[in-house]
Design a protein around this motif. Structure first.
Motif, mmCIF file in Angstrom:
data_model
loop_
_atom_site.group_PDB
_atom_site.id
_atom_site.type_symbol
_atom_site.label_atom_id
_atom_site.label_comp_id
_atom_site.label_asym_id
_atom_site.label_seq_id
_atom_site.Cartn_x
_atom_site.Cartn_y
_atom_site.Cartn_z
ATOM 1 N N ARG A 201 0.752 -1.339 0.034
ATOM 2 C CA ARG A 201 -0.090 0.069 -0.063
ATOM 3 C C ARG A 201 0.774 1.271 -0.002
ATOM 4 O O ARG A 201 0.527 2.236 -0.651
ATOM 5 N N GLN A 233 -14.881 2.155 -7.746
ATOM 6 C CA GLN A 233 -15.418 1.671 -6.530
ATOM 7 C C GLN A 233 -16.834 0.896 -6.864
ATOM 8 O O GLN A 233 -17.279 -0.223 -6.307
ATOM 9 N N GLU A 237 -18.454 -2.962 -6.693
ATOM 10 C CA GLU A 237 -19.637 -3.250 -6.188
ATOM 11 C C GLU A 237 -20.420 -4.131 -7.066
ATOM 12 O O GLU A 237 -21.276 -5.012 -6.535
ATOM 13 N N GLY A 241 -17.714 -7.168 -5.215
ATOM 14 C CA GLY A 241 -16.686 -6.759 -4.460
ATOM 15 C C GLY A 241 -15.265 -7.229 -5.001
ATOM 16 O O GLY A 241 -14.207 -6.775 -4.624
ATOM 17 N N LEU A 243 -12.442 -6.233 -7.167
ATOM 18 C CA LEU A 243 -12.013 -4.987 -7.939
ATOM 19 C C LEU A 243 -11.496 -5.102 -8.976
ATOM 20 O O LEU A 243 -10.751 -6.129 -9.518
ATOM 21 N N PRO A 251 -4.867 1.136 -2.625
ATOM 22 C CA PRO A 251 -5.625 1.550 -1.455
ATOM 23 C C PRO A 251 -7.200 1.308 -1.634
ATOM 24 O O PRO A 251 -7.674 1.705 -3.154
ATOM 25 N N ASN A 252 -8.267 1.689 -1.122
ATOM 26 C CA ASN A 252 -9.626 1.601 -1.188
ATOM 27 C C ASN A 252 -9.983 2.887 -2.170
ATOM 28 O O ASN A 252 -9.482 4.031 -1.874
ATOM 29 N N GLU A 255 -11.355 5.757 -0.586
ATOM 30 C CA GLU A 255 -10.074 6.600 0.009
ATOM 31 C C GLU A 255 -9.396 7.437 -0.986
ATOM 32 O O GLU A 255 -9.069 8.642 -0.693
ATOM 33 N N ARG A 256 -9.275 6.924 -2.101
ATOM 34 C CA ARG A 256 -8.445 7.560 -3.061
ATOM 35 C C ARG A 256 -9.201 8.695 -3.713
ATOM 36 O O ARG A 256 -8.631 9.807 -3.918
#
Length: 495
Positions: A201, A233, A237, A241, A243, A251-252, A255-256
């Motif tokens: 990360r 994101q 979904e 889930g 990605l 990183p998520n 978050e980014r």
């Protein structure tokens, strides 16, 4: 406003690194200017990238659109000039290394870099971007990985031998359990091993900081990238889930989407260029989704319109198609079949060349008839570093090419799967059905909204191509289905 001079990414506080004896060499991270442990010298990184680039382009194929490739190359080179690549403190060998920016012919939303300056974006990723500023941040992120030498650093952590990634097994791979994507096409591939070196990360955040900085220095509004990460994101979904590959070690994305604007706010003056209109003009008409001209599966048959052949396979077996090969995998990973092109001028010559490979022991061979005509088959065992495998290889002359249909399993499994291998090879025949010969890919249409509306309203009564849902189109446009789209905005639609 574009800056009048190029600036380096600000250096963080000095990091104290402990170099472990025998585990690598001291490298310079050209993003931060600090020392770190690495597995390769810069010269070795360039050579690794050069050789792996050949594997990547063979496996995925370059997208056949010279204007689009030139556009991505131009933006990439523009962003590169704002990086440490041009800094006087960067060694001459680095500054003299050509960087290459390529568009891969893949629907997967992905971007990645190989060491030594090889950077790739897929047409799938391009279709999910909204403007040039977002592209600049993505390319800057990958430039950051190269200049920070993250592959070398992670290879050292993984204790890989320098330049020790070469050498596919003699018949392409071994059979074990698991996903067909781990199959014979990729096994032992230097490029695959480099791409599966998962960055930490910390490395990803460092590349994010670099991507924002380089895009801002080039005058782009890097905050635009937040919309792209929100879209990624949503893609995750949508897929339960899982990605997209571009996010597999990052990183998520939520978050980014928050941190990207925070990083961009640190630069003064901030970039202002967005360039949505020229970007959408460049990507209009690109293929979206799978391209059936390169082969597609319907039922238990693989059809290839451009090469005008078809091939049947057992019900329930997994498939994977790429420009280099078509793979068919037994559901439990006990057997694999690979359809690819042979290099020799005739079926017999290809079979004889195959039989001469080191470690190959032939138990039987001879001419056979398949659906498309005459062929030559060779069967036996092959000895590899990972152990012995049993194989049945059929070579077919058709349409000016020689095709190899290679079945592989364990030595004991050959008794069970040999008949299946032969049956699949025997089904290779000429494609004559116009329904399949005329199958065309979906392409991206760009339309301008004349009055405020929603995407749901725009799609009402419109038949979407197979494989597309209304929600996926919304994600592609970085909007929701019921969000008001103002007049004058461009919308991307698959058609």
């Amino acid at each position: 406003m574009r800056p009048s001079r190029l600036r380096r990414l600000p250096r963080p506080a000095l990091l104290l690194l402990v170099l472990l004896a025998g585990c690598g060499t001291a490298n310079t991270n050209y993003v931060t200017g600090e020392s770190q442990r690495g597995a390769y010298t810069w010269e070795q990184e360039v050579e690794l990238g050069r050789q792996s680039d050949q594997q990547i382009t063979a496996q995925f194929g370059l997208y056949d659109n010279p204007a689009l490739n030139a556009y991505v190359e131009r933006i990439g080179q523009e962003v590169l000039q704002t990086s440490a690549y041009t800094d006087a403190n960067t060694p001459v060998e680095v500054r003299n290394t050509p960087f290459h920016f390529r568009v891969l012919d893949s629907p997967v939303v992905n971007a990645f870099a190989l060491p030594g300056g090889y950077i790739y974006v897929t047409r799938g990723l391009l279709s999910h971007l909204e403007n040039e500023a977002q592209l600049a941040v993505v390319l800057g992120h990958e430039i950051g990985h190269v200049l920070a030498r993250h592959s070398s650093e992670q290879a050292a952590r993984s204790q890989l031998n320098q330049l020790g990634l070469l050498g596919a097994a003699v018949v392409g791979g071994v059979v074990g359990g698991g996903d067909i994507a781990e199959g014979i096409l990729n096994y032992g591939s230097q490029a695959t091993q480099l791409l599966t070196l998962k960055y930490g990360r910390g490395a990803e955040r460092e590349a994010d900081r670099a991507g924002v900085a380089y895009a801002e220095y080039a005058g782009y509004d890097a905050t635009q990238a937040a919309g792209f990460f929100r879209a990624l994101q949503r893609l995750g979904e949508q897929s339960g889930g899982a990605l997209p590959n571009f996010l597999s070690t990052h990183p998520n994305p939520g978050e980014r989407a928050q941190t990207i604007p925070e990083l961009a706010a640190q630069y003064d003056p901030q970039g202002t260029t967005v360039d949505a209109v020229p970007y959408l003009r460049e990507i209009e008409g690109i293929v979206v989704g799978e391209d059936p001209r390169q082969g597609f599966v319907e039922g238990n048959t693989f059809y290839h319109p451009d090469l005008r052949f078809q091939l049947s396979f057992p019900s329930g077996w997994q498939t994977q198609n790429s420009p280099a090969a078509f793979l068919i995998g037994e559901p439990n990973g006990q057997a694999l079949i690979q359809l690819s092109l042979a290099q020799e001028p005739s079926a017999r010559a290809a079979a004889e060349a195959f039989a001469r490979q080191q470690g190959v022991q032939v138990s039987g061979s001879g001419p056979v008839s398949v659906g498309a005509g005459q062929a030559f088959r060779v069967e036996g065992q092959a000895q590899q570093q990972q152990g012995a495998v049993g194989f049945s290889a059929t070579f077919v002359e058709f349409g000016g090419n020689v095709y190899q249909i290679l079945g592989i399993t364990s030595p004991d499994g050959l008794r069970q799967y040999a008949r299946t291998f032969r049956s699949v090879a025997d089904s290779f025949e000429r494609l004559t059905n116009q329904r399949y010969l005329n199958r065309q890919p979906s392409r991206l249409e760009v339309t301008t909204v004349q009055r405020p509306t929603t995407l749901r309203s725009m799609l009402r009564g419109r038949t979407l191509p197979p494989g597309f849902t209304a929600e996926e189109v919304a994600i592609m446009n970085q909007v929701t289905l019921d969000e008001t789209i103002p007049s004058g905005r461009s919308v991307k639609l698959p058609s």
